[in-house]
Design an enzyme around this catalytic site. Structure first.
Site: not given
Ligand SMILES: NC(=O)c1ccc[n+]([C@@H]2O[C@H](COP(=O)([O-])OP(=O)(O)OC[C@H]3O[C@@H](n4cnc5c(N)ncnc54)[C@H](OP(=O)(O)O)[C@@H]3O)[C@@H](O)[C@H]2O)c1
Length: 364
Positions: A149, A229
């Site tokens: 982001c 941010h």
């Molecule tokens: N959040 C932000 O602000 C943001 C911004 C830009 C980029 N990102 C990037 O986007 C990516 C995801 O971040 P997020 O914030 O969306 O994460 P998140 O909200 O924690 O979501 C992760 C998802 O992946 C699932 N998961 C976890 N372990 C897994 C596995 N071993 N196999 C399959 N699915 C699995 C989780 O399922 P369960 O919930 O069922 O465990 C959940 O649905 C990261 O690379 C992060 O850096 C995030």
């Protein structure tokens, strides 16, 4: 190769990881005229899983071992992640950092291209991606990484400055939210952290995955907030432009919202309220929000404050990455199609109308 084959029909996109980013990307895919959601995968049968099925998405469990808890709670499954990967033309992997890299072997084995997210190491993909800055780098790529982001926010700002004026040096301080609204386990609760303490931070090198020759140094701070941010940016340009010309130049960028003084938006809370009032799904702000009054030019030094909605700004970039990989559109067409489908309308150009507020619901 499947990349070529898929050009002839609606691109079938599987979303592996249905959390903060995955659920938004799925809704964005569903609103595109040339893509469809094959299904979404996650591990736990929680309220988010309920919402996925209520939304009409086919739900897949991360592995066979993860299926029983879903079945025990009566949530219908379409299979496992392996089935989703088999059934999809392409995967958007939005699992937590590091899991995507582990998943890559599955995608390779099943010959399914994938888009990864910013927490993965750049080496996970053939290229890192930002639509405004390097769309063509993802053409025909099998694996693409949409940058974080913060890097997305900086890339969108720096690309037009580099195009118009040339850049000698970038210095940015990134004041980062401690966690997303649903991340009660993250902090700080009441503190302000130099993060990382070592200067410069890792964010500059990440921006260099998009602009390899850019001179950039960054410092990171983490604060007890969930909203957005906030970046304080100083760019030494190779020219000495007039400040009004720079403001107008930035205002013409479709993913930069130059926040006009007349709106009296004093901070991130009011920006998010503005988005909620506009009927944005989840109150999302896909655009960088650059305060117009903060834009200053002193000699060749440009300054501004911009706010980045961390949950939302990478979402349109994921859509454009898919089109670039499959050759579905050139950069201008893709950005326009994505913006139109999502309803990116927070924009006020010098000769344009006031912002037209979006009332589109996600996924419509
Ligand atoms: N959040 C932000 O602000 C943001 C911004 C830009 C980029 N990102 C990037 O986007 C990516 C995801 O971040 P997020 O914030 O969306 O994460 P998140 O909200 O924690 O979501 C992760 C998802 O992946 C699932 N998961 C976890 N372990 C897994 C596995 N071993 N196999 C399959 N699915 C699995 C989780 O399922 P369960 O919930 O069922 O465990 C959940 O649905 C990261 O690379 C992060 O850096 C995030």
């Amino acid at each position: 190769m499947r990349v070529g084959d898929a050009v002839v029909h609606m691109l079938s996109v599987g979303v592996n990881g249905y959390g903060t980013i995955g659920k938004r990307v799925a809704d964005a895919v569903r609103s595109q005229p040339d893509m469809t959601v094959q299904g979404v995968a996650k591990r736990s049968p929680d309220f988010v899983a309920d919402h996925a099925t209520a939304t009409g998405y086919s739900l897949y469990a991360a592995s066979e071992g993860d299926m029983t808890p879903f079945e025990d709670t009566g949530i219908d499954l379409a299979g496992t992640t392996e089935d989703l990967v088999t059934d999809s033309d392409v995967i958007v992997d939005a699992t937590p950092g590091g899991v995507g890299e582990q998943n890559r072997t599955l995608y390779e084995r099943l010959e399914t291209p994938a888009v990864f997210q910013g927490a993965e190491a750049p080496t996970v993909a053939d290229t890192s991606f930002n639509a405004r800055a390097n769309y063509d780098a993802a053409r025909d790529a099998e694996f693409v990484r949409v940058v974080s982001c913060n890097t997305t926010g900086l890339s969108r700002l720096l690309a037009p400055l580099a195009d118009a004026y040339g850049i000698e040096k970038v210095r940015a301080t990134l004041i980062r939210r401690g966690g997303d609204p649903d991340q009660s386990s993250r902090g700080p609760i009441n503190d302000i952290l130099p993060d990382p303490i070592a200067v410069p931070s890792h964010h500059g090198p990440d921006v260099q995955t998009i602009f390899p020759d850019l001179s950039i140094e960054t410092m990171g701070v983490t604060v007890p907030a969930t909203l957005m941010h906030l970046h304080g940016v100083n760019v030494t340009l190779e020219a000495t432009p007039d400040v009004d010309a720079v403001r107008e130049r930035l205002a013409r960028e479709s993913r930069l919202f130059v926040v006009p003084e007349r709106l009296h938006i004093d901070g991130c809370g009011e920006l998010r309220e503005y988005a909620r009032d506009a009927g944005r799904p989840r109150g999302d702000i896909w655009e960088n929000c650059v305060w117009g009054e903060s834009i200053a030019v002193k000699g060749s030094d440009f300054y501004c404050f911009q706010a980045i909605h961390q949950e939302a700004d990478v979402v349109p970039e994921n859509i454009d990455a898919l089109r670039a990989m499959f050759g579905l559109a050139d950069v201008g067409e893709s950005i326009a199609r994505t913006n139109d489908s999502l309803g990116l309308s927070f924009r006020e150009t010098p000769d344009g109308p006031p912002p037209i507020l979006s009332t589109r619901a996600s996924g419509d």
